[in-house]
Design an enzyme around this catalytic site. Structure first.
Site, PDB file in Angstrom:
ATOM      1  CD  GLU A  35      -2.521   5.637  -9.935  1.00 25.50           C
ATOM      2  OE1 GLU A  35      -2.987   4.753 -10.867  1.00 25.50           O
ATOM      3  OE2 GLU A  35      -3.187   5.773  -8.835  1.00 25.50           O
ATOM      4  CG  ASP A  94     -10.111   6.500  -8.892  1.00 25.53           C
ATOM      5  OD1 ASP A  94     -10.371   5.319  -8.257  1.00 25.53           O
ATOM      6  OD2 ASP A  94      -9.008   6.646  -9.854  1.00 25.53           O
ATOM      7  NE  ARG A 120      -1.929  -4.713  -6.842  1.00 27.68           N
ATOM      8  CZ  ARG A 120      -2.669  -3.917  -6.324  1.00 27.68           C
ATOM      9  NH1 ARG A 120      -2.375  -3.033  -6.071  1.00 27.68           N
ATOM     10  NH2 ARG A 120      -4.016  -4.531  -6.211  1.00 27.68           N
ATOM     11  CG  HIS A 151      -0.929   2.408  -8.515  1.00 28.09           C
ATOM     12  ND1 HIS A 151      -1.267   3.217  -7.184  1.00 28.09           N
ATOM     13  CD2 HIS A 151      -2.305   2.045  -8.817  1.00 28.09           C
ATOM     14  CE1 HIS A 151      -2.522   3.369  -6.994  1.00 28.09           C
ATOM     15  NE2 HIS A 151      -3.176   2.434  -7.871  1.00 28.09           N
ATOM     16  NE  ARG A 195      -3.568   0.429   0.294  1.00 26.09           N
ATOM     17  CZ  ARG A 195      -4.513  -0.022  -0.908  1.00 26.09           C
ATOM     18  NH1 ARG A 195      -4.179   0.721  -1.782  1.00 26.09           N
ATOM     19  NH2 ARG A 195      -5.191  -1.100  -0.703  1.00 26.09           N
ATOM     20  CD  GLN A 220      -8.582  -2.850  -7.928  1.00 23.06           C
ATOM     21  OE1 GLN A 220      -9.949  -2.892  -8.472  1.00 23.06           O
ATOM     22  NE2 GLN A 220      -8.411  -2.335  -6.869  1.00 23.06           N
TER      23      GLN A 220
HETATM   24  O1  TA6 Z   1      -5.349   4.100  -9.371  1.00 19.60           O
HETATM   25  C1  TA6 Z   1      -6.514   4.124  -8.850  1.00 19.60           C
HETATM   26  C2  TA6 Z   1      -7.078   3.024  -8.420  1.00 19.60           C
HETATM   27  O2  TA6 Z   1      -7.693   2.281  -9.461  1.00 19.60           O
HETATM   28  C3  TA6 Z   1      -8.306   3.204  -7.358  1.00 19.60           C
HETATM   29  O3  TA6 Z   1      -9.575   3.012  -8.129  1.00 19.60           O
HETATM   30  C4  TA6 Z   1      -7.966   2.435  -6.320  1.00 19.60           C
HETATM   31  O4  TA6 Z   1      -8.639   1.231  -6.683  1.00 19.60           O
HETATM   32  C5  TA6 Z   1      -6.566   2.148  -6.225  1.00 19.60           C
HETATM   33  O5  TA6 Z   1      -6.106   1.988  -7.500  1.00 19.60           O
HETATM   34  C6  TA6 Z   1      -5.835   1.291  -5.189  1.00 19.60           C
HETATM   35  O6  TA6 Z   1      -6.355   0.050  -5.864  1.00 19.60           O
HETATM   36  P1  TA6 Z   1      -5.670  -1.328  -4.810  1.00 19.60           P
HETATM   37  O7  TA6 Z   1      -5.992  -2.395  -5.528  1.00 19.60           O
HETATM   38  O8  TA6 Z   1      -4.247  -1.039  -4.639  1.00 19.60           O
HETATM   39  O9  TA6 Z   1      -6.375  -0.950  -3.566  1.00 19.60           O
END
Ligand code: TA6
Length: 289
Positions: free
Chosen positions: A263, A205, A86, A160, A57, A81
């Site tokens: 990003e 966002d 990563r 990111h 994080r 996601q």
């Molecule tokens: O980059 C922005 C994003 O897509 C947000 O929507 C939020 O989900 C962030 O990434 C963090 O994602 P994560 O999976 O690291 O919590």
């Protein structure tokens, strides 16, 4: 001038001349710290897992082969996601030095993925990730090789980056004028950015599509970062603001006041890499203070 320390879990590179320093976890090849001008330039949650148990994080996580929640009915549909880069264990490939600084290279090949991931996205690929440190810049570059004999694959890619800033109320982002952006806080609806100055007044966002290569982050009108992308199409601007309350590994909760995610990536659409071909893209992060 340049030095490198490595363990089984992480690599630290530094330049004696300026005290510049960067630490990269082999977990996700995630940059977790970047010191320049004697100060930490990245934001990292104090409760982030750093033991490889989950995505970091903060710092600079790598997003590949999908950005965001994977679209259903696509080859990436069953991936987590932001994909698997990563949360995979990368290997240290090597290092190089020149007058300007030190570069360290990391690799992730499809053959080293867990069986579970292989079953979810079965293409043969190689990733090579270069992190270059100079006195005031941190450059991140990714090469994606499709080593299939006859299968193309589609991918997103994004760096990111969680930039550390003095105060979210005083930050402004410059260079994203006259662009179309998707607003993820408004159901991914499409909007037009007309001003040249973006402020953060709440949860933000946005995916800015086909963005110029250079974005400048200012604090109270003073440039603090220049983010320059190469070979990448889009720029995401994210700050969870008070929604940080709902992010389990986000500490301190008010930490959103000291960060902004700028990003660079190619995420508004999937790009196709043909069998036997390679793609390359990267970002130069420059710290002014
Ligand atoms: O980059 C922005 C994003 O897509 C947000 O929507 C939020 O989900 C962030 O990434 C963090 O994602 P994560 O999976 O690291 O919590």
């Amino acid at each position: 001038n340049a030095s490198i320390e490595q363990s089984s879990e992480q690599v630290t590179i530094s330049l004696a001349s300026s005290g510049a320093k960067a630490t990269i976890l082999l977990h996700g090849a995630t940059i977790i710290s970047w010191t320049a001008h004697g100060r930490e330039q990245l934001w990292l949650s104090t409760s982030s897992a750093l033991d490889g148990s989950k995505a970091v994080r903060g710092g600079i996580p790598l997003v590949f082969p999908v950005f965001g929640p994977p679209p259903p009915e696509t080859p990436v549909a069953s991936l987590p996601q932001h994909g698997f880069a990563r949360t995979s264990k990368w290997s240290l490939l090597g290092r190089a030095e020149d007058d300007a600084g030190i570069t360290v290279d990391f690799g992730l090949g499809s053959e080293s993925l867990s069986q579970d991931v292989r079953e979810k996205w079965g293409y043969d690929f190689n990733l090579m990730y270069s992190v270059k440190l100079t006195d005031d810049t941190l450059e991140t570059k990714l090469v994606v090789q499709n080593v299939e004999t006859d299968k193309n694959f589609d991918f997103n890619v994004l760096f990111h980056t969680y930039l550390r800033i003095p105060n979210v109320d005083n930050v402004s982002v410059h260079g994203l004028k006259d662009l179309t952006y998707r607003d993820k806080t408004l159901g991914n609806s499409t909007h037009s950015e007309t001003g040249d100055t973006i402020k953060i007044n709440g949860q933000t966002d946005r995916v800015y599509i086909d963005a110029p290569d250079e974005v400048v982050v200012q604090d109270d009108g003073k440039p603090i970062f220049t983010v320059t992308k190469v070979g990448l199409k889009d720029v995401v601007v994210w700050n969870p603001y008070d929604a940080a309350e709902q992010i389990g590994d986000w500490e301190p909760k008010e930490g959103y006041k000291n960060m902004i995610c700028i990003e660079a990536g190619s995420v508004a659409a999937f790009q196709t890499l043909e069998a036997g071909f390679a793609w390359e893209g990267g970002v130069v992060h420059k710290a002014h203070l």
